[in-house]
Design a protein around this motif. Structure first.
Motif, PDB file in Angstrom:
ATOM      1  N   PRO A 132      -6.826 -18.050 -40.487  1.00  0.00           N
ATOM      2  CA  PRO A 132      -6.720 -18.147 -41.653  1.00  0.00           C
ATOM      3  C   PRO A 132      -7.041 -16.949 -41.960  1.00  0.00           C
ATOM      4  CG  PRO A 132      -8.109 -19.990 -40.988  1.00  0.00           C
ATOM      5  CD  PRO A 132      -7.665 -19.311 -39.711  1.00  0.00           C
ATOM      6  N   ASN A 133      -7.755 -15.591 -41.637  1.00  0.00           N
ATOM      7  CA  ASN A 133      -7.451 -14.637 -41.760  1.00  0.00           C
ATOM      8  C   ASN A 133      -6.226 -13.849 -42.394  1.00  0.00           C
ATOM      9  OD1 ASN A 133     -10.287 -15.375 -40.322  1.00  0.00           O
ATOM     10  ND2 ASN A 133     -10.868 -13.621 -41.908  1.00  0.00           N
ATOM     11  N   ASP A 134      -5.240 -14.476 -41.259  1.00  0.00           N
ATOM     12  CA  ASP A 134      -4.293 -13.658 -41.648  1.00  0.00           C
ATOM     13  C   ASP A 134      -2.855 -13.792 -42.442  1.00  0.00           C
ATOM     14  OD1 ASP A 134      -4.544 -12.720 -39.106  1.00  0.00           O
ATOM     15  OD2 ASP A 134      -3.372 -14.009 -37.983  1.00  0.00           O
ATOM     16  N   ILE A 135      -3.780 -15.590 -43.448  1.00  0.00           N
ATOM     17  CA  ILE A 135      -2.523 -15.729 -44.275  1.00  0.00           C
ATOM     18  C   ILE A 135      -3.360 -14.831 -45.893  1.00  0.00           C
ATOM     19  CG2 ILE A 135      -2.623 -17.800 -45.931  1.00  0.00           C
ATOM     20  CD1 ILE A 135      -3.139 -18.960 -43.558  1.00  0.00           C
ATOM     21  N   ALA A 136      -2.027 -14.173 -46.377  1.00  0.00           N
ATOM     22  CA  ALA A 136      -1.823 -13.570 -47.442  1.00  0.00           C
ATOM     23  C   ALA A 136      -1.578 -14.526 -48.891  1.00  0.00           C
ATOM     24  CB  ALA A 136      -0.857 -12.547 -47.852  1.00  0.00           C
ATOM     25  N   SER A 137      -1.444 -15.256 -48.547  1.00  0.00           N
ATOM     26  CA  SER A 137      -0.755 -16.191 -49.866  1.00  0.00           C
ATOM     27  C   SER A 137      -0.323 -17.460 -49.495  1.00  0.00           C
ATOM     28  CB  SER A 137       0.171 -15.975 -50.883  1.00  0.00           C
ATOM     29  OG  SER A 137       1.124 -15.610 -49.989  1.00  0.00           O
ATOM     30  N   MET A 138      -0.564 -18.755 -49.897  1.00  0.00           N
ATOM     31  CA  MET A 138      -0.708 -19.966 -49.283  1.00  0.00           C
ATOM     32  C   MET A 138       0.031 -20.871 -50.827  1.00  0.00           C
ATOM     33  SD  MET A 138      -2.892 -21.950 -47.046  1.00  0.00           S
ATOM     34  CE  MET A 138      -2.389 -23.210 -46.829  1.00  0.00           C
ATOM     35  N   GLN A 139       1.649 -21.689 -51.085  1.00  0.00           N
ATOM     36  CA  GLN A 139       1.768 -22.164 -52.261  1.00  0.00           C
ATOM     37  C   GLN A 139       2.560 -23.185 -51.753  1.00  0.00           C
ATOM     38  OE1 GLN A 139       4.122 -19.133 -51.358  1.00  0.00           O
ATOM     39  NE2 GLN A 139       2.113 -18.164 -52.803  1.00  0.00           N
ATOM     40  N   VAL A 140       2.342 -24.925 -52.130  1.00  0.00           N
ATOM     41  CA  VAL A 140       2.442 -25.749 -52.563  1.00  0.00           C
ATOM     42  C   VAL A 140       3.998 -26.559 -53.011  1.00  0.00           C
ATOM     43  CG1 VAL A 140       2.100 -28.468 -51.093  1.00  0.00           C
ATOM     44  CG2 VAL A 140      -0.108 -26.442 -51.221  1.00  0.00           C
ATOM     45  N   LEU A 141       5.078 -27.015 -51.834  1.00  0.00           N
ATOM     46  CA  LEU A 141       5.191 -27.659 -53.409  1.00  0.00           C
ATOM     47  C   LEU A 141       6.011 -28.405 -53.738  1.00  0.00           C
ATOM     48  CD1 LEU A 141       8.549 -25.524 -51.739  1.00  0.00           C
ATOM     49  CD2 LEU A 141       6.957 -24.270 -53.371  1.00  0.00           C
ATOM     50  N   THR A 196       2.529  -1.474 -40.395  1.00  0.00           N
ATOM     51  CA  THR A 196       1.589  -2.678 -39.199  1.00  0.00           C
ATOM     52  C   THR A 196       0.778  -2.876 -39.938  1.00  0.00           C
ATOM     53  OG1 THR A 196       3.525  -0.959 -38.319  1.00  0.00           O
ATOM     54  CG2 THR A 196       1.658  -2.687 -36.874  1.00  0.00           C
ATOM     55  N   MET A 197       0.771  -4.511 -39.216  1.00  0.00           N
ATOM     56  CA  MET A 197      -0.698  -5.001 -39.002  1.00  0.00           C
ATOM     57  C   MET A 197      -0.848  -5.635 -37.814  1.00  0.00           C
ATOM     58  SD  MET A 197      -2.913  -8.115 -39.456  1.00  0.00           S
ATOM     59  CE  MET A 197      -1.878  -9.309 -40.328  1.00  0.00           C
ATOM     60  N   LEU A 198      -2.049  -5.184 -37.219  1.00  0.00           N
ATOM     61  CA  LEU A 198      -2.657  -6.507 -35.682  1.00  0.00           C
ATOM     62  C   LEU A 198      -3.724  -6.578 -36.271  1.00  0.00           C
ATOM     63  CD1 LEU A 198      -2.349  -5.877 -32.736  1.00  0.00           C
ATOM     64  CD2 LEU A 198      -3.237  -3.941 -32.609  1.00  0.00           C
ATOM     65  N   SER A 199      -3.907  -7.958 -35.826  1.00  0.00           N
ATOM     66  CA  SER A 199      -5.350  -9.072 -35.692  1.00  0.00           C
ATOM     67  C   SER A 199      -5.599  -9.325 -34.806  1.00  0.00           C
ATOM     68  CB  SER A 199      -5.208  -9.607 -37.791  1.00  0.00           C
ATOM     69  OG  SER A 199      -4.383 -11.067 -37.281  1.00  0.00           O
ATOM     70  N   LEU A 200      -7.446  -9.785 -34.291  1.00  0.00           N
ATOM     71  CA  LEU A 200      -7.247 -10.489 -33.186  1.00  0.00           C
ATOM     72  C   LEU A 200      -8.462 -10.986 -33.713  1.00  0.00           C
ATOM     73  CD1 LEU A 200      -7.590  -7.461 -30.909  1.00  0.00           C
ATOM     74  CD2 LEU A 200      -5.619  -8.854 -30.697  1.00  0.00           C
ATOM     75  N   ASN A 201      -8.714 -12.639 -33.074  1.00  0.00           N
ATOM     76  CA  ASN A 201      -9.504 -13.483 -33.660  1.00  0.00           C
ATOM     77  C   ASN A 201      -9.622 -14.370 -31.900  1.00  0.00           C
ATOM     78  OD1 ASN A 201      -9.293 -16.290 -34.855  1.00  0.00           O
ATOM     79  ND2 ASN A 201     -10.489 -15.218 -36.071  1.00  0.00           N
ATOM     80  N   TYR A 202     -11.373 -14.354 -32.621  1.00  0.00           N
ATOM     81  CA  TYR A 202     -11.880 -15.533 -31.717  1.00  0.00           C
ATOM     82  C   TYR A 202     -12.502 -16.610 -32.602  1.00  0.00           C
ATOM     83  CZ  TYR A 202     -15.041 -17.621 -28.436  1.00  0.00           C
ATOM     84  OH  TYR A 202     -15.843 -19.050 -27.763  1.00  0.00           O
ATOM     85  N   ARG A 208      -2.331 -10.798 -33.909  1.00  0.00           N
ATOM     86  CA  ARG A 208      -1.170 -11.095 -34.531  1.00  0.00           C
ATOM     87  C   ARG A 208      -0.259 -10.019 -35.069  1.00  0.00           C
ATOM     88  NH1 ARG A 208       2.058 -13.629 -38.458  1.00  0.00           N
ATOM     89  NH2 ARG A 208       1.267 -16.099 -38.480  1.00  0.00           N
ATOM     90  N   LEU A 209       0.667 -10.049 -35.315  1.00  0.00           N
ATOM     91  CA  LEU A 209       1.334  -7.999 -35.324  1.00  0.00           C
ATOM     92  C   LEU A 209       2.648  -8.056 -35.941  1.00  0.00           C
ATOM     93  CD1 LEU A 209       1.368  -5.534 -34.630  1.00  0.00           C
ATOM     94  CD2 LEU A 209       3.120  -5.622 -32.460  1.00  0.00           C
ATOM     95  N   ASN A 210       2.551  -7.367 -37.282  1.00  0.00           N
ATOM     96  CA  ASN A 210       3.433  -7.639 -38.279  1.00  0.00           C
ATOM     97  C   ASN A 210       3.626  -6.382 -38.668  1.00  0.00           C
ATOM     98  OD1 ASN A 210       2.941 -10.458 -37.955  1.00  0.00           O
ATOM     99  ND2 ASN A 210       1.992 -10.765 -40.309  1.00  0.00           N
ATOM    100  N   SER A 211       5.479  -6.167 -38.872  1.00  0.00           N
ATOM    101  CA  SER A 211       5.460  -5.269 -38.871  1.00  0.00           C
ATOM    102  C   SER A 211       6.669  -4.752 -40.234  1.00  0.00           C
ATOM    103  CB  SER A 211       5.759  -4.239 -37.998  1.00  0.00           C
ATOM    104  OG  SER A 211       6.526  -4.646 -36.577  1.00  0.00           O
ATOM    105  N   MET A 264      16.139  -3.134 -44.433  1.00  0.00           N
ATOM    106  CA  MET A 264      14.573  -3.465 -43.754  1.00  0.00           C
ATOM    107  C   MET A 264      14.771  -4.483 -42.878  1.00  0.00           C
ATOM    108  SD  MET A 264      11.250  -5.512 -45.676  1.00  0.00           S
ATOM    109  CE  MET A 264      10.806  -3.379 -46.933  1.00  0.00           C
ATOM    110  N   ILE A 265      13.844  -3.683 -42.021  1.00  0.00           N
ATOM    111  CA  ILE A 265      13.949  -4.912 -40.650  1.00  0.00           C
ATOM    112  C   ILE A 265      12.659  -4.941 -40.037  1.00  0.00           C
ATOM    113  CG2 ILE A 265      16.142  -3.965 -39.733  1.00  0.00           C
ATOM    114  CD1 ILE A 265      14.695  -2.679 -37.799  1.00  0.00           C
ATOM    115  N   GLY A 266      12.300  -5.890 -39.543  1.00  0.00           N
ATOM    116  CA  GLY A 266      10.816  -6.404 -39.897  1.00  0.00           C
ATOM    117  C   GLY A 266      10.784  -7.520 -38.619  1.00  0.00           C
ATOM    118  N   GLU A 267       9.539  -8.117 -38.234  1.00  0.00           N
ATOM    119  CA  GLU A 267       8.942  -9.050 -36.939  1.00  0.00           C
ATOM    120  C   GLU A 267       7.246  -9.261 -37.381  1.00  0.00           C
ATOM    121  OE1 GLU A 267       6.425  -8.672 -35.230  1.00  0.00           O
ATOM    122  OE2 GLU A 267       5.944  -7.012 -35.366  1.00  0.00           O
ATOM    123  N   ASN A 268       7.046 -10.735 -37.294  1.00  0.00           N
ATOM    124  CA  ASN A 268       6.240 -11.316 -37.536  1.00  0.00           C
ATOM    125  C   ASN A 268       6.145 -12.131 -36.131  1.00  0.00           C
ATOM    126  OD1 ASN A 268       5.618 -10.766 -40.325  1.00  0.00           O
ATOM    127  ND2 ASN A 268       7.577 -11.523 -40.144  1.00  0.00           N
TER     128      ASN A 268
END
Length: 856
Positions: A304-313, A452-458, A476-479, A489-493
């Motif tokens: 959940p710490n990696d989530i920036a936003s959520m939308q429900v359609l 770039t964003m790198l996150s580690l979670n336990y 998680r690695l996003n860049s 723009m190129i990127g990966e998630n």
């Protein structure tokens, strides 16, 4: 109300004298035709609150004043104007306000700013003069584009001393060198700036995204929230950040109207989600879209710490862009990334506990015996003949009513005298205090060319039943990178998660196990049901939980995507995204031998091994065109998407292991009979889709969607399904009849939509008859023999239907979105009607067919 006369010449103040009532300021002071230039006007006004006077002027003259309320607090106005000529309202207000050290400046049409003539140096709060080092501070306040902001309130923190910026955004005030300036302005986040001895301070205010029209993801494209015509719920980051559950969806219970979430309290985060109810007998869960990649993932897999936003359609119009996979609604998730000009290393963690709430109070051994006695009496039987585990002393009273005198449990519950009668609270014996702990480390960095964003979670959640729990290890690695002069723009998630879970649940046995049975026998064995004493077939829950403590399951999920977004020319974007969702499940379970003190036992052991692998690959290509011409805004999207799913599963079981130990018990260590199972699945989906959003004058909204899906689960004649949608909206709050007359309404939008969503959640072999090899079901002695060689064959397990068609759910929605008091209060009302046509389901087979119901 008195009509106001507004001539073009000089304006003067006139008194209206009335007898028999108390006049208001609006009746006392009004604008009138100009007096001759050489005729001075003498005006006298009794004491009145300055705030009331200003409010009345705003109301009667249709003007607006910006000021800090502390500037006019507790001030009254008494006018004695003699030989004064007043040419306009600005001059009038300056005459009124000057005695209080205030002045006014016009900053727009009917808009004025009131601010101090100069900051009084002797009114800093509770600071001795000898402690001050006054500095004349000046500067400019601008927005993020560098435009000046007039009317920004600037206060010295902790005091009432302050000023307001003028039309050019400039300000001047006197402050202590150690003071902190507090800047506030509607639509912008409040900002604190330290003086630090500076005489020149320029400040850039940042927009408050909560107060502005948010940009939300709506499926392959983005829209301003104000321009949405469908029913979309936006979950704020603040709500997500407070989530402390194994599954982020659990924290949304009761927060999203129309989304029903049910959980079972299991530490592994089991949750089911329904958006606006069930739509079919074969409803799939809501589609989860992570960073533009559609998946069927369980949200406990994501940190959940990696989530920036959520939308429900929620309605068909907003979800129809996902076609056949959106009948149950869509949940869109955007994950975090680095920000330009910012390097951050963040750690956050928490520890929590959990326990049973409103736990059922269990009977003790005496109460259980009383209940057995009463049940026998109610049946008209002798209680001592009904049960062998209690001795009852009782009699009947003079009125013939049975009365219990004494309940005596027998001393031993088995012949070996190793299982004495006990007084066990099975809830206490099988439960524990749950413990949660979560640790998250995030490292982010960004420039104007790379982020770039790198996150580690336990995450660990120990359950409230012994030997149950859940562990998640997540990375998680996003860049993303900007190239070709910001045209590409190129990127990966990429996210990798590994889960270890033990979701045993034996709470039913906590409720049914008699308290007279002990957890353990006196020789260290398991207590259990006393068959020889006529007890029912109970199971010792502590034994089951303890023996299953290592029979957990391991899951690994790799979810990733790469993309390229090319700006061909102004307003035209071409984006290509390829993503993969790989899951692997594994367990190795031991079936232990055991024996309980009452005689119940299992003398057969074995080991069971299972592995599953599934891969979903998605390739999406979209072309997005945006054009703004005058009052017209148009967004157009066209795209094609291909999805392929493959899965394999293999399971083996073998009896008779010599050592019931996980370091030894593998399939090849067992020596007894063995069983092997295996299955697989594969399907494909090809989709064409298009959507446009049109906005005129920021008031009138129109949107339409078309999706054409083809699934390999259907036959050639019915392979493709068409799923359209249309919606419209009207922003009433932008109409002058509301904007100018109802100030407390900051947003009001009426919207309506209609659309269709499909459902293809059926087995891939639903089109054809299929047969399975089944020795037990087809074995037959062809020679009439019952022993020896028994020949087996195949049996039909399913009757196919080559004419299957798409299931479609049509939904009509009418809604009203509102925001009050600059968005301080907001909400929505929705009416919707859903109808499912062509429902797909497996019918039961009548026995006369010859094979009965074998479809499962």
């Amino acid at each position: 109300m008195r009509k106001q006369v507004r001539p073009k010449g000089r304006w003067v103040l006139l008194f209206l004298i009335s007898i028999g009532f108390t006049p208001t300021f609006a009746q006392q002071v009004a604008f009138a035709p100009p007096t001759p230039p050489h005729q001075p006007t003498t005006i006298q006004l009794q004491a009145k609150p300055l705030k009331a006077v200003l409010n009345q002027i705003q109301k009667e003259q249709k003007v607006r004043f910006n000021y800090n309320s502390d500037l006019i607090k507790d001030k009254t106005i008494s006018l004695d104007l003699s030989k004064v000529y007043l040419n306009n309202m600005e001059q009038l207000l300056n005459v009124v306000l000057k005695p209080y050290g205030l002045t006014v400046e016009k900053i727009g049409n009917k808009r004025y700013v009131i601010f101090p003539l100069q900051a009084p140096a002797n009114k800093t709060s509770q600071i001795q003069p000898q402690e001050l080092t006054p500095i004349n501070v000046s500067g400019k306040v601008t927005d993020q584009q560098g435009s000046p902001l007039p009317g920004v309130t600037i206060l010295i923190k902790g005091t009432n001393t302050g000023t307001v910026t003028n039309t050019e955004g400039d300000f001047t005030l006197q402050a202590d060198e150690k003071d902190i300036l507090l800047l506030s302005y509607i639509g912008f986040a409040t900002k604190e700036v330290s003086v630090n001895g500076q005489s020149k301070i320029n400040v850039q205010m940042e927009e408050d995204t909560k107060a502005l029209e948010e940009v939300v993801v709506t499926g392959y494209m983005t829209q301003k929230k104000a321009d949405l015509t469908g029913s979309v719920a936006v979950i704020t980051p603040a709500v997500i950040e407070k989530n402390n559950y194994s599954n982020v969806i659990q924290g949304l219970q009761g927060r999203v109207p129309g989304m029903f979430i049910t959980t079972d309290g299991n530490p592994v985060g089991n949750a089911t989600v329904q958006i606006r109810g069930l739509t079919s007998m074969r409803s799939a869960p809501p589609l989860i879209v992570v960073d533009g990649l559609p998946t069927n993932m369980n949200l406990r897999d994501i940190n959940p710490n990696d989530i920036a936003s959520m939308q429900v359609l929620k309605d068909a119009a907003s979800a129809s862009i996902y076609g056949s996979r959106a009948a149950s609604g869509v949940i869109l998730i955007q994950t975090k990334n680095g920000k330009a000009g910012e390097t951050k290393v963040t750690y956050d963690g928490y520890v929590g506990v959990s326990s049973f709430m409103n736990r059922i109070k269990m009977m003790n051994t005496q109460q259980y015996g009383q209940a057995l006695w009463q049940a026998a009496i109610n049946d008209g039987r002798d209680p001592n003949e009904v049960t062998q585990i209690y001795d009852f002393e009782w009699h009947r009273g003079d009125d013939g009513i049975a009365l219990l005198d004494k309940v005596s449990p027998i001393e031993w519950l088995n012949a070996e005298k190793t299982m004495p009668s006990a007084d066990t609270d099975w809830f206490d014996a099988g439960s524990q205090l749950g413990l949660q702990n979560n640790h998250n480390l995030t490292i982010s960095n960004g420039t104007d060319k790379a982020r770039t964003m790198l996150s580690l979670n336990y995450h660990e959640n120990r359950g409230t039943q012994i030997h149950t729990g859940f562990r998640r290890y997540a990375l998680r690695l996003n860049s993303d990178y900007t190239l070709l002069k910001d045209r590409l723009m190129i990127g990966e998630n990429l996210s990798v998660s590994h889960l270890k879970l033990n979701d045993q649940n034996h709470s039913h046995s906590f409720l049914t196990m008699p308290p007279i049975i002990p957890v353990y026998t006196t020789d260290g064995g398991w207590g259990g049901t006393a068959y020889n004493l006529g007890m029912d077939d109970y199971n010792n829950p502590v034994r089951m939980l303890t023996q299953g403590k290592d029979n957990g399951t391991n899951y690994t999920r790799i979810l990733g995507s790469i993309y390229a977004d090319l700006r061909l020319f102004k307003g035209l974007q071409l984006k290509s995204l390829f993503g993969a969702d790989y899951t692997s499940g594994y367990f190795r379970h031991i079936d232990f031998t055991w024996k309980e003190g009452g005689g119940k036992q299992d003398i057969i052991n074995g080991v069971r091994n299972r592995q599953t692998h599934a891969l979903t690959s998605t390739w999406t290509n979209t072309l997005n065109y945006n054009v703004n011409v005058g009052k017209h805004n148009l967004d157009f999207l066209a795209g094609i998407e291909a999805v392929k799913f493959t899965a394999q599963e293999m399971e083996g079981y073998r009896r008779d292991i010599e050592f019931e130990d996980y370091d030894y018990a593998y399939l090849n260590s067992a020596t007894g009979n063995q069983e092997v199972y295996g299955t697989g699945d594969e399907w494909g989906l090809l989709s064409y889709f298009s959507k446009f959003n049109y906005v005129f004058n920021q008031k009138y909204l129109l949107s339409a969607t078309m999706r054409y899906d083809g699934s390999s689960k259907f036959g050639v004649n019915n392979r493709f399904g068409f799923f359209p949608a249309v919606s419209a909206g009207w922003r009433l709050s932008e109409e002058n009849f509301l904007k100018d007359n109802v100030g407390f309404i900051s947003d009001l939008k009426l919207r309506a939509s209609w659309g269709k969503n499909g459902n293809s959640n059926i087995p891939t072999n639903a089109l054809v008859n299929y047969y399975v090899a089944d020795y037990r079901g087809t074995g037959y002695g062809l020679a009439g023999n019952e022993t020896g060689t028994i020949y087996s064959g195949y049996r039909r397990a399913h009757i196919g239907n080559p004419d299957l068609k798409w299931e479609a759910t049509a939904q009509t929605d009418i809604g009203l979105d509102f925001g009050l008091f600059n968005g301080s209060v907001s909400g929505s009302f929705d009416y919707f009607y859903k109808v499912t046509d062509g429902m797909l389901y497996e019918p039961p087979y009548i026995g006369a067919i010859g094979e009965g119901d074998t479809a499962g």
